[in-house]
Design a protein around this motif. Structure first.
Motif, mmCIF file in Angstrom:
data_model
loop_
_atom_site.group_PDB
_atom_site.id
_atom_site.type_symbol
_atom_site.label_atom_id
_atom_site.label_comp_id
_atom_site.label_asym_id
_atom_site.label_seq_id
_atom_site.Cartn_x
_atom_site.Cartn_y
_atom_site.Cartn_z
ATOM 1 N N GLU A 148 0.830 -1.208 0.000
ATOM 2 C CA GLU A 148 0.000 0.000 0.000
ATOM 3 C C GLU A 148 0.861 1.252 0.000
ATOM 4 N N GLN A 149 1.970 1.210 0.743
ATOM 5 C CA GLN A 149 2.881 2.363 0.753
ATOM 6 C C GLN A 149 3.497 2.580 -0.621
ATOM 7 N N LEU A 150 3.898 1.483 -1.282
ATOM 8 C CA LEU A 150 4.491 1.592 -2.613
ATOM 9 C C LEU A 150 3.464 2.135 -3.613
ATOM 10 N N ALA A 151 2.224 1.676 -3.513
ATOM 11 C CA ALA A 151 1.164 2.150 -4.413
ATOM 12 C C ALA A 151 0.914 3.640 -4.210
ATOM 13 N N LEU A 152 0.910 4.094 -2.947
ATOM 14 C CA LEU A 152 0.713 5.515 -2.666
ATOM 15 C C LEU A 152 1.888 6.329 -3.194
ATOM 16 N N ALA A 153 3.095 5.804 -3.022
ATOM 17 C CA ALA A 153 4.289 6.498 -3.525
ATOM 18 C C ALA A 153 4.236 6.645 -5.043
ATOM 19 N N ASN A 154 3.912 5.565 -5.755
ATOM 20 C CA ASN A 154 3.847 5.624 -7.214
ATOM 21 C C ASN A 154 2.754 6.576 -7.695
ATOM 22 N N LEU A 155 1.662 6.668 -6.941
ATOM 23 C CA LEU A 155 0.607 7.621 -7.281
ATOM 24 C C LEU A 155 1.130 9.049 -7.176
ATOM 25 N N ILE A 156 1.918 9.331 -6.135
ATOM 26 C CA ILE A 156 2.491 10.675 -5.978
ATOM 27 C C ILE A 156 3.473 10.975 -7.111
ATOM 28 N N TYR A 157 4.249 9.964 -7.535
ATOM 29 C CA TYR A 157 5.251 10.189 -8.584
ATOM 30 C C TYR A 157 4.610 10.346 -9.970
ATOM 31 N N TYR A 158 3.575 9.536 -10.243
ATOM 32 C CA TYR A 158 2.987 9.488 -11.590
ATOM 33 C C TYR A 158 1.458 9.624 -11.538
ATOM 34 N N PRO A 159 0.947 10.701 -10.966
ATOM 35 C CA PRO A 159 -0.512 10.788 -10.774
ATOM 36 C C PRO A 159 -1.296 10.816 -12.077
ATOM 37 N N ARG A 160 -0.810 11.544 -13.059
ATOM 38 C CA ARG A 160 -1.560 11.662 -14.316
ATOM 39 C C ARG A 160 -1.600 10.332 -15.061
ATOM 40 N N GLU A 161 -0.478 9.646 -15.100
ATOM 41 C CA GLU A 161 -0.424 8.363 -15.794
ATOM 42 C C GLU A 161 -1.321 7.334 -15.119
ATOM 43 N N ILE A 162 -1.257 7.267 -13.791
ATOM 44 C CA ILE A 162 -2.039 6.264 -13.058
ATOM 45 C C ILE A 162 -3.534 6.564 -13.162
ATOM 46 N N MET A 163 -3.918 7.834 -13.014
ATOM 47 C CA MET A 163 -5.342 8.168 -13.063
ATOM 48 C C MET A 163 -5.927 7.963 -14.458
ATOM 49 N N ALA A 164 -5.068 7.984 -15.474
ATOM 50 C CA ALA A 164 -5.549 7.775 -16.846
ATOM 51 C C ALA A 164 -5.518 6.303 -17.265
ATOM 52 N N ASP A 165 -4.906 5.454 -16.452
ATOM 53 C CA ASP A 165 -4.768 4.036 -16.785
ATOM 54 C C ASP A 165 -6.133 3.344 -16.721
ATOM 55 N N PRO A 166 -6.600 2.701 -17.814
ATOM 56 C CA PRO A 166 -7.909 2.031 -17.819
ATOM 57 C C PRO A 166 -8.046 0.975 -16.718
ATOM 58 N N GLU A 167 -6.967 0.251 -16.414
ATOM 59 C CA GLU A 167 -7.032 -0.766 -15.363
ATOM 60 C C GLU A 167 -7.304 -0.126 -14.006
ATOM 61 N N HIS A 168 -6.666 1.022 -13.755
ATOM 62 C CA HIS A 168 -6.912 1.720 -12.495
ATOM 63 C C HIS A 168 -8.346 2.245 -12.449
ATOM 64 N N LYS A 169 -8.810 2.826 -13.563
ATOM 65 C CA LYS A 169 -10.159 3.400 -13.596
ATOM 66 C C LYS A 169 -11.224 2.349 -13.294
ATOM 67 N N ALA A 170 -10.962 1.120 -13.736
ATOM 68 C CA ALA A 170 -11.933 0.049 -13.508
ATOM 69 C C ALA A 170 -12.079 -0.286 -12.022
ATOM 70 N N LEU A 171 -11.016 -0.019 -11.237
ATOM 71 C CA LEU A 171 -11.033 -0.360 -9.810
ATOM 72 C C LEU A 171 -11.325 0.843 -8.926
ATOM 73 N N GLU A 172 -11.285 2.039 -9.498
ATOM 74 C CA GLU A 172 -11.433 3.259 -8.700
ATOM 75 C C GLU A 172 -12.881 3.445 -8.239
ATOM 76 N N THR A 173 -13.056 3.787 -6.969
ATOM 77 C CA THR A 173 -14.382 4.040 -6.398
ATOM 78 C C THR A 173 -14.365 5.366 -5.645
ATOM 79 N N PRO A 174 -15.538 5.944 -5.355
ATOM 80 C CA PRO A 174 -15.576 7.159 -4.537
ATOM 81 C C PRO A 174 -14.900 6.975 -3.182
ATOM 82 N N GLU A 175 -15.054 5.788 -2.597
ATOM 83 C CA GLU A 175 -14.428 5.533 -1.302
ATOM 84 C C GLU A 175 -12.908 5.548 -1.415
#
Length: 664
Positions: free
Chosen positions: A78-105
């Motif tokens: 979880e720490q690594l995932a949070l770190a990678n989000l901080i480093y590459y927020p635009r890429e991760i938020m645009a990734d279709p695989e991430h979008k499929a798992l993203e929820t309001p929570e």
């Protein structure tokens, strides 16, 4: 007391005693804050992905802050995932695989975690400074969340409503990106690049764009940077060498996709002249796939050989123009015995391992053929008319120099050339001999002349200065090169590896000694009691037990080899030097693999006796001068020497000035 006219000008900005007094309070408070964190990188060599990771991760500091903030509350994954989000927020938020798992929570949890990290990394700055770094659209909301007291029930409800509004208005993704980029922005206060942004790696252009977007960066030029600067100014030898290195390291993307350099004329010429020649000793050192322009190794080898021959011809002509360089012994084409297939170097004869020279006239070996001249004319036009390259080279001038003194640290890429007895080595120039700091200043002045001088007004002066870029690249007394000779010809054409040796300037031996480092620091006006030298250029071979720390901790060599071409020799992927208010630390990089755990190992190498405050830095000295000026203005108001002006009067004055400067 300051000149009254100066104080009257200052009064335009601070028209009342209250305004001046308020600014004094503000500046004094800033001087009492901990100094910002400075990062020192060197020898990036086009490795854009690795550098961007190091920038955005603050060489491991962000990862450390995540661990410090959440500890056992989050798993390693979880720490690594949070770190990678901080480093590459635009890429991760645009990734279709991430979008499929993203929820309001998930968005709500992630925003709260990012706010927690933001609080930690912003704690030593003023609220005003943090707010200035915030994206305008979200500044108010981020500021509220950062400073919210959730122990109060009413404030808890306020926090809840803010979060719900972010999710309900569907701006959660943009808000997460804004927070991630704010964290990146807050962890590095000042960025120092100790040379060699260009060559070998795939995308120096992307690195330059990243640096151009950074809020506070300076660059100390390296010899590879000087080579590209010379190429952008139209120096044929520099252009040929830039292309030789690019073809040798399979770096075609940076040329064609990055800077729009048309390589088709070179490839067509190489295929025609070296058809049937496998050019085996010119095959690329690295076989990474280019994204935009995939070139077969056989064609790359022919292109490399073709431009190498042109390089040796152009170097020969340049050396003839400049006997003061004392490099006649490096003109080797006329020393080739074309019938025997040998070459004489320094009085010794060596067999050539490649004897196919269809474009060299033994009677006039340095003359370009008609087709070579046409090719060079085309390439010179491409380099001198690339808009992006012009933009980046101008950035190197506006933000760069041969050296920099900052906060008691002396930064330069290569060396301060020394004689065998340890004294400063002098370069003979048209304006006399230059050594030590005077040599560095002379090199800077010639570089500025080459770029900014009007060639029509003074063509010979322009040519002289532009030629000097090539000397900065490989001259034996060049502070950026620091070796007795460059052995490009030997690497290309000789089997005997003993001829490849490039003897380092005595600086590299003497600089291990504290007395020598202290003498150099004094030469540049740095107090040796507290000063350091930060150096690049020479990779630190940890596999051979070498250390980046020398001269009893007074000198740091931070080129550990971020370039992939160095990794097998060094055993690591370079260093970052980090200087915060508490200590100096070295971050030892790992081989970069995107998305994986790349966090560097951080070692504290010098602990500050007391926490360093802004008031003790170079910036603090400027602030203290501003405070002194404001105190004099305040006294002038109290003495009646200057009359206070109300807001309305001040605005009318500004309007009057505007009418004078911009008449209708």
């Amino acid at each position: 007391m300051r000149d009254l006219d100066y104080l009257k000008l200052l009064a335009r900005q601070f028209p009342t005693a209250t305004a001046a007094g308020t600014e004094i309070i503000n500046l004094r408070a800033i001087c009492g804050l901990p100094k910002g964190t400075e990062y020192f990188f060197s020898d990036l060599h086009g490795e854009s992905e690795a550098f961007i990771y190091l920038m955005r991760s603050s060489s491991g500091i962000v990862r450390a802050k995540i661990d410090e903030t959440f500890g056992n509350l989050l798993t390693e994954g979880e720490q690594l995932a949070l770190a990678n989000l901080i480093y590459y927020p635009r890429e991760i938020m645009a990734d279709p695989e991430h979008k499929a798992l993203e929820t309001p929570e998930w968005q709500k949890i992630t925003i709260n975690r990012l706010i927690s990290i933001c609080r930690v990394v912003s704690s030593k700055y003023t609220r005003s400074k943090v707010r200035k770094k915030m994206p305008k659209d979200f500044a108010y909301t981020i500021d509220e969340l950062l400073h919210l007291d959730t122990s109060d029930e009413d404030k808890k409800m306020y926090h809840h409503e803010i979060m719900r509004a972010i999710i309900d208005t569907d701006i959660g993704e943009d808000f997460i990106i804004a927070l991630s980029e704010l964290i990146q922005n807050l962890t590095i206060d000042n960025l120092h690049i100790i040379g060699d942004i260009f060559d070998r790696g795939p995308h120096a252009d992307i690195i330059m764009e990243e640096l151009g977007n950074f809020h506070d960066v300076d660059i100390q030029w390296g010899n590879h940077d000087a080579d590209w600067m010379g190429a952008a100014c139209g120096n044929p030898a520099c252009i040929a060498n830039v292309l030789r290195i690019a073809t040798a390291y399979n770096s075609f993307d940076v040329l064609e996709d990055g800077y729009g350099i048309n390589l088709r004329p070179l490839s067509m010429y190489a295929e025609e002249v070296y058809k049937g020649d496998e050019c085996r000793y010119f095959r690329p050192h690295i076989l990474d796939e280019n994204v935009s322009d995939s070139v077969h190794a056989e064609l790359a080898a022919r292109m490399c050989k073709a431009i190498s021959i042109i390089l040796f011809k152009e170097e020969g002509k340049l050396i003839r123009r400049h006997p003061e360089y004392e490099l006649e012994h490096r003109m080797l084409l006329h020393r080739i015995d074309f019938e025997k297939g040998t070459v004489e170097i320094d009085g010794k004869t060596y067999p050539l391992r490649d004897t196919n020279f269809p474009s060299i006239d033994p009677k006039d070996p340095y003359r370009l053929t008609e087709k070579e001249q046409e090719l060079m004319d085309t390439l010179i036009y491409s380099f001198t008319h690339s808009r992006l390259l012009k933009k980046h080279i101008r950035f190197l001038f506006t933000n760069g120099a041969m050296y920099k003194v900052v906060n008691d640290n002396l930064l330069f890429h290569g060396c301060i050339p020394l004689n065998p007895d340890g004294s400063f080595l002098a370069l003979r120039t048209a304006s006399g001999e230059k050594a030590g700091r005077a040599l560095m200043d002379y090199c800077y002045e010639r570089a500025v002349d080459a770029y900014f001088m009007d060639g029509e007004t003074d063509p010979q002066g322009k040519l002289y200065a532009t030629d000097f870029f090539w000397y900065l690249w490989c001259g034996p007394k060049s502070p950026l090169f620091g070796k007795a000779r460059i052995t490009t010809f030997e690497h290309c054409f000789l089997e005997d590896e003993s001829t490849y040796a490039e003897e380092y300037n005595p600086y590299y031996s003497f600089s291990k000694e504290e007395d020598c480092v202290n003498r150099i620091l004094e030469e540049f006006g740095v107090n040796p009691e507290v000063g350091h030298i930060v150096n690049g250029h020479v990779p630190v071979k940890t596999t051979k037990g070498e250390s980046p720390i020398k001269a009893n901790g007074k000198l740091f060599v931070i080129d550990g080899g971020i370039s992939k071409a160095y990794h097998s020799k060094t055993g690591i992927a370079g260093y970052t030097l980090i200087y915060n208010s508490r200590h100096l630390a070295l971050a030892e990089h790992k081989d970069f693999r995107k998305g994986e755990e790349n966090t560097p190992e951080i070692q504290i190498v010098e602990q500050m006796k007391d926490r360093v405050r802004v008031g003790e830095t170079d910036n603090g000295r400027e602030l203290r001068q501003q405070i002194a000026d404001l105190e004099e203005l305040l006294q002038a108001y109290r003495n009646g020497d200057i009359r206070e002006r109300g807001e309305t009067v001040f605005r009318s004055d500004l309007a009057a000035i505007g009418e004078r400067r911009f008449p209708k």
